[in-house]
Write a protein that holds these residues in place. Structure first.
Motif, short mmCIF file in Angstrom:
data_model
loop_
_atom_site.label_atom_id
_atom_site.label_comp_id
_atom_site.label_asym_id
_atom_site.label_seq_id
_atom_site.Cartn_x
_atom_site.Cartn_y
_atom_site.Cartn_z
N LEU A 41 0.90 -1.19 0.08
CA LEU A 41 0.02 0.04 -0.03
C LEU A 41 0.96 1.19 -0.04
CD1 LEU A 41 -2.76 1.31 0.46
CD2 LEU A 41 -2.48 1.03 2.91
N THR A 42 1.82 1.39 0.89
CA THR A 42 2.91 2.62 1.10
C THR A 42 3.67 2.86 -0.02
OG1 THR A 42 4.25 1.50 2.34
CG2 THR A 42 2.53 2.69 3.51
N ASP A 43 4.10 1.40 -0.85
CA ASP A 43 4.84 1.60 -1.92
C ASP A 43 3.95 2.32 -3.21
OD1 ASP A 43 7.23 0.80 -0.84
OD2 ASP A 43 7.12 -1.26 -1.72
N ALA A 46 3.41 6.01 -2.40
CA ALA A 46 4.78 6.70 -2.60
C ALA A 46 5.24 6.67 -4.06
CB ALA A 46 5.73 6.08 -1.82
N GLU A 47 4.89 5.87 -4.93
CA GLU A 47 5.35 5.53 -6.18
C GLU A 47 4.55 6.42 -7.14
OE1 GLU A 47 6.45 1.53 -6.78
OE2 GLU A 47 7.99 1.53 -5.28
N SER A 48 3.36 6.68 -6.67
CA SER A 48 2.32 7.31 -7.57
C SER A 48 2.84 8.59 -8.25
CB SER A 48 1.01 7.68 -6.68
OG SER A 48 1.09 8.61 -5.94
N LYS A 49 2.29 9.20 -9.30
CA LYS A 49 2.66 10.29 -10.01
C LYS A 49 2.25 11.49 -9.06
CE LYS A 49 3.22 8.44 -14.34
NZ LYS A 49 2.61 8.12 -15.85
N SER A 50 1.28 11.47 -8.40
CA SER A 50 0.70 12.47 -7.59
C SER A 50 1.68 13.16 -6.68
CB SER A 50 -0.62 12.10 -6.87
OG SER A 50 -1.10 12.96 -5.98
N PRO A 51 1.70 14.49 -6.60
CA PRO A 51 2.83 15.04 -5.80
C PRO A 51 2.17 15.13 -4.19
CG PRO A 51 1.88 16.71 -7.29
CD PRO A 51 1.26 15.33 -7.63
N LYS A 73 5.86 8.93 3.95
CA LYS A 73 6.72 10.25 4.21
C LYS A 73 8.06 9.86 4.11
CE LYS A 73 6.48 14.90 4.18
NZ LYS A 73 5.73 15.75 3.30
N ASP A 74 8.54 8.78 4.81
CA ASP A 74 9.82 8.30 4.69
C ASP A 74 10.16 7.82 3.26
OD1 ASP A 74 10.13 8.86 7.15
OD2 ASP A 74 9.87 6.91 8.08
N LYS A 75 9.18 7.16 2.44
CA LYS A 75 9.42 6.68 1.28
C LYS A 75 9.67 7.84 0.55
CE LYS A 75 7.81 1.98 2.12
NZ LYS A 75 6.87 1.04 1.74
N ALA A 76 8.93 8.70 0.35
CA ALA A 76 8.61 9.90 -0.55
C ALA A 76 8.37 11.31 0.12
CB ALA A 76 7.26 9.61 -1.33
N PRO A 77 9.57 11.95 0.58
CA PRO A 77 9.69 12.98 1.42
C PRO A 77 9.33 14.31 0.67
CG PRO A 77 12.09 12.14 1.03
CD PRO A 77 10.91 11.05 0.72
N HIS A 78 9.24 14.09 -0.96
CA HIS A 78 9.07 15.16 -1.69
C HIS A 78 7.61 15.33 -1.72
CE1 HIS A 78 9.23 11.54 -4.14
NE2 HIS A 78 8.22 12.05 -4.69
N LYS A 79 6.63 14.39 -1.44
CA LYS A 79 5.29 14.45 -1.58
C LYS A 79 4.50 15.39 -0.44
CE LYS A 79 4.47 10.37 -4.03
NZ LYS A 79 3.84 10.93 -5.31
N THR A 80 3.67 16.08 -0.62
CA THR A 80 2.82 16.88 0.14
C THR A 80 1.79 16.05 0.58
OG1 THR A 80 3.51 18.94 -0.88
CG2 THR A 80 1.60 19.11 0.46
N VAL A 81 1.51 16.01 2.04
CA VAL A 81 0.76 15.41 2.76
C VAL A 81 -0.43 16.36 3.48
CG1 VAL A 81 0.00 13.71 4.65
CG2 VAL A 81 2.33 13.34 3.36
N ILE A 82 -1.85 16.32 3.12
CA ILE A 82 -2.78 17.01 3.49
C ILE A 82 -3.79 16.06 4.35
CG2 ILE A 82 -4.60 18.48 2.84
CD1 ILE A 82 -3.13 19.05 0.11
N ALA A 83 -3.82 16.32 5.62
CA ALA A 83 -4.97 15.60 6.31
C ALA A 83 -6.06 16.73 6.57
CB ALA A 83 -4.19 15.46 7.68
N GLY A 84 -7.42 16.00 6.60
CA GLY A 84 -8.51 16.57 6.93
C GLY A 84 -9.64 15.57 7.78
N GLY A 85 -10.71 16.07 7.85
CA GLY A 85 -11.59 15.21 8.38
C GLY A 85 -11.92 15.57 9.88
N PRO A 86 -12.90 14.93 10.55
CA PRO A 86 -13.05 15.11 11.89
C PRO A 86 -11.85 15.22 12.92
CG PRO A 86 -14.75 13.64 11.11
CD PRO A 86 -13.69 13.83 10.15
#
Length: 170
Positions: A41-43, A46-51, A73-86
């Motif tokens: 799952l994490t690979d 992390a390997e997806s084209k989405s930044p 984030k360890d596998k893809a530190p260049h990706k931006t992580v956005i969290a939302g929800g309750p």
């Protein structure tokens, strides 16, 4: 992960087992038990084209989500992580999420944030700093959100259609 887990484990996602996810010892056991599934799952993410990686955090999945986000984030530190929800609603929750994910979350969206999320992703795509976006918390600046949460007029929003989404898998 639900679909990758053994069917014998599917009951863990039932509401009656919410307590299970709140025990950090169980989360660590699941990391070991589902090591192969989590790696897959994490690979994949992390390997997806989405930044950008977005996730909705709800109670009781917040601790386990933090573990997964940290791995991604360890596998893809260049990706931006956005969290939302309750699970991101108040300062205490955001502080816990930032700490448990070890800083893997770059942005939090609080409240109804579909429009703000669209603006944030547009800024990220253009490479411009997100400025004055409703319901946005920039984790590197402050986890506080001191403005009034902007709520959309529900009369202007259509009901979800779910035509391309198998709700039975959710």
């Amino acid at each position: 992960l639900y679909r990758l887990a053994d069917q014998n484990d599917w009951s863990l996602w039932e509401t009656k087992n919410d307590f299970f996810w709140r025990d950090l010892r169980n989360n660590n056991k699941l990391l070991i038990k589902w090591e192969i599934q989590i790696a897959h799952l994490t690979d994949y993410i992390a390997e997806s084209k989405s930044p950008v990686i977005g996730c909705s955090i709800i109670d009781p999945n917040e601790y386990f989500t933090c573990l997964i986000l940290k791995i991604i984030k360890d596998k893809a530190p260049h990706k931006t992580v956005i969290a939302g929800g309750p699970g991101c609603a108040d300062l205490g929750q955001r502080q816990m999420l930032a700490e448990e994910s070890q800083g893997a979350i770059d942005y939090f969206m609080v409240g109804e944030s579909e429009q703000g999320l669209l603006k944030l992703v547009s800024c990220l795509k253009k490479g411009v700093p997100p400025d004055d976006i409703a319901n946005l918390v920039i984790a590197s600046e402050s986890l506080k959100y001191e403005k009034a949460i902007i709520r959309p007029d529900l009369n202007t929003i259509s009901f979800p259609q779910f035509r391309k989404f198998n709700i039975a898998l959710y």
